[in-house]
Write a protein that holds these residues in place. Structure first.
Motif, PDB file in Angstrom:
ATOM      1  N   CYS A  55     -34.503  28.399 -48.995  1.00  0.00           N
ATOM      2  CA  CYS A  55     -34.604  26.952 -48.796  1.00  0.00           C
ATOM      3  C   CYS A  55     -35.537  26.365 -49.855  1.00  0.00           C
ATOM      4  O   CYS A  55     -36.376  27.077 -50.421  1.00  0.00           O
ATOM      5  N   SER A  56     -35.444  25.072 -50.087  1.00  0.00           N
ATOM      6  CA  SER A  56     -36.362  24.422 -51.027  1.00  0.00           C
ATOM      7  C   SER A  56     -37.781  24.453 -50.461  1.00  0.00           C
ATOM      8  O   SER A  56     -37.981  24.695 -49.272  1.00  0.00           O
ATOM      9  N   ASN A  57     -38.731  24.162 -51.306  1.00  0.00           N
ATOM     10  CA  ASN A  57     -40.140  24.189 -50.898  1.00  0.00           C
ATOM     11  C   ASN A  57     -40.449  23.228 -49.765  1.00  0.00           C
ATOM     12  O   ASN A  57     -41.388  23.429 -49.016  1.00  0.00           O
ATOM     13  N   LYS A  58     -39.649  22.183 -49.604  1.00  0.00           N
ATOM     14  CA  LYS A  58     -39.944  21.198 -48.572  1.00  0.00           C
ATOM     15  C   LYS A  58     -39.426  21.590 -47.190  1.00  0.00           C
ATOM     16  O   LYS A  58     -39.781  20.976 -46.201  1.00  0.00           O
ATOM     17  N   CYS A  59     -38.572  22.627 -47.108  1.00  0.00           N
ATOM     18  CA  CYS A  59     -37.990  23.049 -45.828  1.00  0.00           C
ATOM     19  C   CYS A  59     -38.637  24.335 -45.310  1.00  0.00           C
ATOM     20  O   CYS A  59     -38.750  25.311 -46.044  1.00  0.00           O
ATOM     21  N   ALA A  60     -39.030  24.345 -44.041  1.00  0.00           N
ATOM     22  CA  ALA A  60     -39.445  25.592 -43.386  1.00  0.00           C
ATOM     23  C   ALA A  60     -38.188  26.364 -43.003  1.00  0.00           C
ATOM     24  O   ALA A  60     -38.121  27.580 -43.146  1.00  0.00           O
ATOM     25  N   THR A  61     -37.178  25.637 -42.520  1.00  0.00           N
ATOM     26  CA  THR A  61     -35.857  26.205 -42.247  1.00  0.00           C
ATOM     27  C   THR A  61     -34.819  25.201 -42.743  1.00  0.00           C
ATOM     28  O   THR A  61     -35.064  23.998 -42.752  1.00  0.00           O
ATOM     29  N   CYS A  62     -33.663  25.734 -43.160  1.00  0.00           N
ATOM     30  CA  CYS A  62     -32.594  24.867 -43.649  1.00  0.00           C
ATOM     31  C   CYS A  62     -31.243  25.469 -43.288  1.00  0.00           C
ATOM     32  O   CYS A  62     -31.154  26.635 -42.904  1.00  0.00           O
ATOM     33  N   THR A  63     -30.199  24.672 -43.441  1.00  0.00           N
ATOM     34  CA  THR A  63     -28.852  25.135 -43.164  1.00  0.00           C
ATOM     35  C   THR A  63     -27.886  24.500 -44.156  1.00  0.00           C
ATOM     36  O   THR A  63     -28.137  23.394 -44.633  1.00  0.00           O
ATOM     37  N   THR A  64     -26.858  25.177 -44.500  1.00  0.00           N
ATOM     38  CA  THR A  64     -25.763  24.787 -45.405  1.00  0.00           C
ATOM     39  C   THR A  64     -26.147  24.620 -46.875  1.00  0.00           C
ATOM     40  O   THR A  64     -25.334  24.872 -47.734  1.00  0.00           O
ATOM     41  N   ASN A  65     -27.348  24.173 -47.186  1.00  0.00           N
ATOM     42  CA  ASN A  65     -27.807  24.133 -48.583  1.00  0.00           C
ATOM     43  C   ASN A  65     -29.334  24.115 -48.604  1.00  0.00           C
ATOM     44  O   ASN A  65     -29.979  23.970 -47.574  1.00  0.00           O
ATOM     45  N   THR A  66     -29.893  24.237 -49.795  1.00  0.00           N
ATOM     46  CA  THR A  66     -31.348  24.406 -49.940  1.00  0.00           C
ATOM     47  C   THR A  66     -32.167  23.222 -49.454  1.00  0.00           C
ATOM     48  O   THR A  66     -33.317  23.379 -49.066  1.00  0.00           O
ATOM     49  N   THR A  67     -31.595  22.012 -49.480  1.00  0.00           N
ATOM     50  CA  THR A  67     -32.369  20.827 -49.121  1.00  0.00           C
ATOM     51  C   THR A  67     -31.970  20.192 -47.796  1.00  0.00           C
ATOM     52  O   THR A  67     -32.485  19.141 -47.437  1.00  0.00           O
ATOM     53  N   ASN A  68     -31.044  20.797 -47.055  1.00  0.00           N
ATOM     54  CA  ASN A  68     -30.666  20.288 -45.735  1.00  0.00           C
ATOM     55  C   ASN A  68     -31.621  20.902 -44.708  1.00  0.00           C
ATOM     56  O   ASN A  68     -31.303  21.887 -44.042  1.00  0.00           O
ATOM     57  N   CYS A  69     -32.798  20.320 -44.598  1.00  0.00           N
ATOM     58  CA  CYS A  69     -33.868  20.878 -43.769  1.00  0.00           C
ATOM     59  C   CYS A  69     -33.589  20.691 -42.280  1.00  0.00           C
ATOM     60  O   CYS A  69     -33.176  19.619 -41.850  1.00  0.00           O
ATOM     61  N   VAL A  70     -33.839  21.745 -41.508  1.00  0.00           N
ATOM     62  CA  VAL A  70     -33.824  21.676 -40.048  1.00  0.00           C
ATOM     63  C   VAL A  70     -35.243  21.368 -39.587  1.00  0.00           C
ATOM     64  O   VAL A  70     -35.464  20.536 -38.724  1.00  0.00           O
ATOM     65  N   THR A  71     -36.206  22.042 -40.219  1.00  0.00           N
ATOM     66  CA  THR A  71     -37.624  21.751 -39.999  1.00  0.00           C
ATOM     67  C   THR A  71     -38.311  21.673 -41.358  1.00  0.00           C
ATOM     68  O   THR A  71     -37.890  22.329 -42.309  1.00  0.00           O
ATOM     69  N   CYS A  72     -39.340  20.870 -41.428  1.00  0.00           N
ATOM     70  CA  CYS A  72     -40.048  20.663 -42.692  1.00  0.00           C
ATOM     71  C   CYS A  72     -41.171  21.678 -42.870  1.00  0.00           C
ATOM     72  O   CYS A  72     -41.798  22.107 -41.900  1.00  0.00           O
ATOM     73  N   ALA A  73     -41.418  22.021 -44.110  1.00  0.00           N
ATOM     74  CA  ALA A  73     -42.549  22.882 -44.453  1.00  0.00           C
ATOM     75  C   ALA A  73     -43.806  22.020 -44.549  1.00  0.00           C
ATOM     76  O   ALA A  73     -43.722  20.795 -44.631  1.00  0.00           O
ATOM     77  N   GLY A  74     -44.941  22.654 -44.548  1.00  0.00           N
ATOM     78  CA  GLY A  74     -46.201  21.928 -44.715  1.00  0.00           C
ATOM     79  C   GLY A  74     -46.600  21.168 -43.471  1.00  0.00           C
ATOM     80  O   GLY A  74     -46.100  21.415 -42.377  1.00  0.00           O
ATOM     81  N   THR A  75     -47.484  20.232 -43.649  1.00  0.00           N
ATOM     82  CA  THR A  75     -48.009  19.474 -42.518  1.00  0.00           C
ATOM     83  C   THR A  75     -47.386  18.087 -42.461  1.00  0.00           C
ATOM     84  O   THR A  75     -47.056  17.502 -43.492  1.00  0.00           O
ATOM     85  N   LEU A  76     -47.223  17.570 -41.254  1.00  0.00           N
ATOM     86  CA  LEU A  76     -46.643  16.241 -41.085  1.00  0.00           C
ATOM     87  C   LEU A  76     -47.534  15.142 -41.640  1.00  0.00           C
ATOM     88  O   LEU A  76     -47.083  14.035 -41.884  1.00  0.00           O
ATOM     89  N   SER A  77     -48.817  15.448 -41.862  1.00  0.00           N
ATOM     90  CA  SER A  77     -49.709  14.432 -42.420  1.00  0.00           C
ATOM     91  C   SER A  77     -49.339  14.117 -43.872  1.00  0.00           C
ATOM     92  O   SER A  77     -49.639  13.037 -44.368  1.00  0.00           O
ATOM     93  N   THR A  78     -48.670  15.053 -44.560  1.00  0.00           N
ATOM     94  CA  THR A  78     -48.280  14.808 -45.944  1.00  0.00           C
ATOM     95  C   THR A  78     -46.775  14.672 -46.126  1.00  0.00           C
ATOM     96  O   THR A  78     -46.318  14.103 -47.090  1.00  0.00           O
ATOM     97  N   ARG A  79     -45.993  15.205 -45.204  1.00  0.00           N
ATOM     98  CA  ARG A  79     -44.533  15.227 -45.352  1.00  0.00           C
ATOM     99  C   ARG A  79     -43.870  14.655 -44.108  1.00  0.00           C
ATOM    100  O   ARG A  79     -44.265  14.941 -42.997  1.00  0.00           O
TER     101      ARG A  79
END
Length: 146
Positions: A55-79
């Motif tokens: 997955c891309s750096n912005k996704c903790a988990t993703c599906t179907t492609n690198t940027t289709n995030c199911v959950t976001c990486a990092g903290t919600l305070s920044t993303r």
């Protein structure tokens, strides 16, 4: 007669899809029940390949492609929230880190640590096209806070 396991299984019993072990090193898969699913941070491209894609750096988990995030990486305070997981105001995505990086203090939005996209006019600032930073309007001074 010996029958082949499904390409996502390292070993299987009783059927080709009843996996007993998975390849976590080169296929990035983990055993879940009797299936070899993609490890967290990876997705199954459904291309016939057994290798999970990162997955891309912005996704903790993703599906179907690198940027289709199911959950976001990092903290919600920044993303922000999925599926976009875009950076919040005053932060930018450097394409590597899970967390978004803080903009230079004078920016409302930015593309990196040295260039503002926009300035907060309610703070009496404008974009200096030479430096890329937000400067104070005439008859205002920079107090270093925002």
């Amino acid at each position: 007669m010996c029958s082949p396991c499904k390409n996502t299984c390292v070993s299987c019993t009783t059927s080709s899809t009843n996996c007993q072990s998975c390849d976590g090193t080169t296929q990035f898969r983990v055993l879940s029940g009797s299936s070899c699913n993609c490890s967290p941070g990876y997705f199954d491209p459904n291309s016939g390949s057994a290798i999970c894609q990162k997955c891309s750096n912005k996704c903790a988990t993703c599906t179907t492609n690198t940027t289709n995030c199911v959950t976001c990486a990092g903290t919600l305070s920044t993303r922000g929230a999925s599926p976009g997981c875009t950076c919040n105001a005053k932060y930018y995505d450097n394409g590597v880190a899970a967390d978004c990086i803080a903009c230079q203090y004078s920016c409302k939005t930015c593309k990196n640590s040295t260039a503002c996209f926009s300035c907060d006019s309610t703070k009496f600032r404008f974009t200096d096209t030479t430096t890329g930073y937000c400067k104070c309007n005439i008859r205002y001074y920079d107090d270093g806070s925002n």
